[in-house]
Design a protein around this motif. Sequence first.
Motif, PDB file in Angstrom:
ATOM      1  N   TRP A   1      16.122  18.783  48.239  1.00 45.74           N
ATOM      2  CA  TRP A   1      15.009  19.591  47.746  1.00 45.74           C
ATOM      3  C   TRP A   1      14.440  18.960  46.489  1.00 45.74           C
ATOM      4  CZ3 TRP A   1      12.844  23.190  50.602  1.00 45.74           C
ATOM      5  CH2 TRP A   1      13.583  23.805  51.603  1.00 45.74           C
ATOM      6  N   ARG A   2      13.100  18.941  46.389  1.00 46.34           N
ATOM      7  CA  ARG A   2      12.389  18.401  45.228  1.00 46.34           C
ATOM      8  C   ARG A   2      11.348  19.418  44.784  1.00 46.34           C
ATOM      9  NH1 ARG A   2      14.593  14.203  46.946  1.00 46.34           N
ATOM     10  NH2 ARG A   2      14.105  12.201  47.702  1.00 46.34           N
ATOM     11  N   PRO A   3      10.976  19.395  43.508  1.00 45.78           N
ATOM     12  CA  PRO A   3       9.902  20.295  43.061  1.00 45.78           C
ATOM     13  C   PRO A   3       8.613  19.989  43.824  1.00 45.78           C
ATOM     14  CG  PRO A   3      11.016  19.291  41.180  1.00 45.78           C
ATOM     15  CD  PRO A   3      11.532  18.606  42.409  1.00 45.78           C
TER      16      PRO A   3
ATOM     17  N   ARG B   1       9.100  24.139  52.867  1.00 44.09           N
ATOM     18  CA  ARG B   1       8.932  24.719  51.524  1.00 44.09           C
ATOM     19  C   ARG B   1       9.856  25.928  51.355  1.00 44.09           C
ATOM     20  NH1 ARG B   1       2.872  25.109  49.618  1.00 44.09           N
ATOM     21  NH2 ARG B   1       3.944  26.634  48.391  1.00 44.09           N
ATOM     22  N   ARG B   2      10.260  26.165  50.104  1.00 49.68           N
ATOM     23  CA  ARG B   2      11.038  27.365  49.799  1.00 49.68           C
ATOM     24  C   ARG B   2      10.799  27.771  48.344  1.00 49.68           C
ATOM     25  NH1 ARG B   2      17.363  25.546  48.888  1.00 49.68           N
ATOM     26  NH2 ARG B   2      16.987  24.433  46.925  1.00 49.68           N
ATOM     27  N   LEU B   3      11.045  29.043  48.070  1.00 51.14           N
ATOM     28  CA  LEU B   3      11.045  29.522  46.697  1.00 51.14           C
ATOM     29  C   LEU B   3      12.392  29.156  46.092  1.00 51.14           C
ATOM     30  CD1 LEU B   3       9.506  33.085  46.993  1.00 51.14           C
ATOM     31  CD2 LEU B   3       8.448  31.052  46.008  1.00 51.14           C
ATOM     32  N   ALA B   4      12.354  28.629  44.896  1.00 48.47           N
ATOM     33  CA  ALA B   4      13.615  28.249  44.230  1.00 48.47           C
ATOM     34  C   ALA B   4      14.118  29.386  43.367  1.00 48.47           C
ATOM     35  CB  ALA B   4      13.394  27.009  43.374  1.00 48.47           C
TER      36      ALA B   4
ATOM     37  N   ILE C   1       8.358  26.402  43.542  1.00 49.13           N
ATOM     38  CA  ILE C   1       8.406  26.049  44.963  1.00 49.13           C
ATOM     39  C   ILE C   1       9.065  24.680  45.066  1.00 49.13           C
ATOM     40  CG2 ILE C   1       7.051  25.600  47.057  1.00 49.13           C
ATOM     41  CD1 ILE C   1       6.676  28.413  46.163  1.00 49.13           C
ATOM     42  N   GLU C   2       9.932  24.523  46.046  1.00 48.55           N
ATOM     43  CA  GLU C   2      10.567  23.241  46.310  1.00 48.55           C
ATOM     44  C   GLU C   2      10.220  22.812  47.731  1.00 48.55           C
ATOM     45  OE1 GLU C   2      14.578  23.184  43.680  1.00 48.55           O
ATOM     46  OE2 GLU C   2      14.669  24.342  45.544  1.00 48.55           O
ATOM     47  N   ILE C   3      10.236  21.503  47.947  1.00 48.67           N
ATOM     48  CA  ILE C   3       9.921  20.950  49.261  1.00 48.67           C
ATOM     49  C   ILE C   3      10.961  19.897  49.639  1.00 48.67           C
ATOM     50  CG2 ILE C   3       7.445  21.395  49.153  1.00 48.67           C
ATOM     51  CD1 ILE C   3       7.030  18.491  48.294  1.00 48.67           C
ATOM     52  N   ARG C   4      11.075  19.670  50.943  1.00 47.75           N
ATOM     53  CA  ARG C   4      11.930  18.593  51.435  1.00 47.75           C
ATOM     54  C   ARG C   4      11.437  18.155  52.804  1.00 47.75           C
ATOM     55  NH1 ARG C   4      17.649  21.356  53.315  1.00 47.75           N
ATOM     56  NH2 ARG C   4      16.743  22.883  54.745  1.00 47.75           N
ATOM     57  N   LEU C   5      11.810  16.961  53.162  1.00 47.26           N
ATOM     58  CA  LEU C   5      11.479  16.433  54.479  1.00 47.26           C
ATOM     59  C   LEU C   5      12.519  16.911  55.470  1.00 47.26           C
ATOM     60  CD1 LEU C   5       9.706  14.464  56.149  1.00 47.26           C
ATOM     61  CD2 LEU C   5      11.465  12.754  55.708  1.00 47.26           C
ATOM     62  N   ARG C   6      12.079  17.371  56.617  1.00 46.98           N
ATOM     63  CA  ARG C   6      12.976  17.793  57.686  1.00 46.98           C
ATOM     64  C   ARG C   6      12.663  16.971  58.928  1.00 46.98           C
ATOM     65  NH1 ARG C   6      17.328  20.055  57.185  1.00 46.98           N
ATOM     66  NH2 ARG C   6      17.062  21.291  59.032  1.00 46.98           N
TER      67      ARG C   6
END
Length: 66
Positions: free
Chosen positions: A32-34, A63-66, A9-14
């Motif tokens: 994107w970061r882990p 969040r997203r699946l990498a 899973i990766e995350i980023r600020l939006r």
Amino acid sequence: MSRKSRALIEIRLRRSNDLVQQEAVAVVHELWRPDTPHNREKLAFVAHQGNRLFGNDTHWVERRLA
């Protein structure tokens, strides 16, 4: 013994597209970061501060699946 495979899973600020901010700042935070506890805590803090300064629901962690 079998190992269960885990999806990364990766995350980023939006931020809201309605906000006008410096482009360099937006690019750095939208990478994107882990999804680690450390990264989650840091991005949640930044999102909280953005919401405090610019209004509710202007910043969030995606969040997203990498």
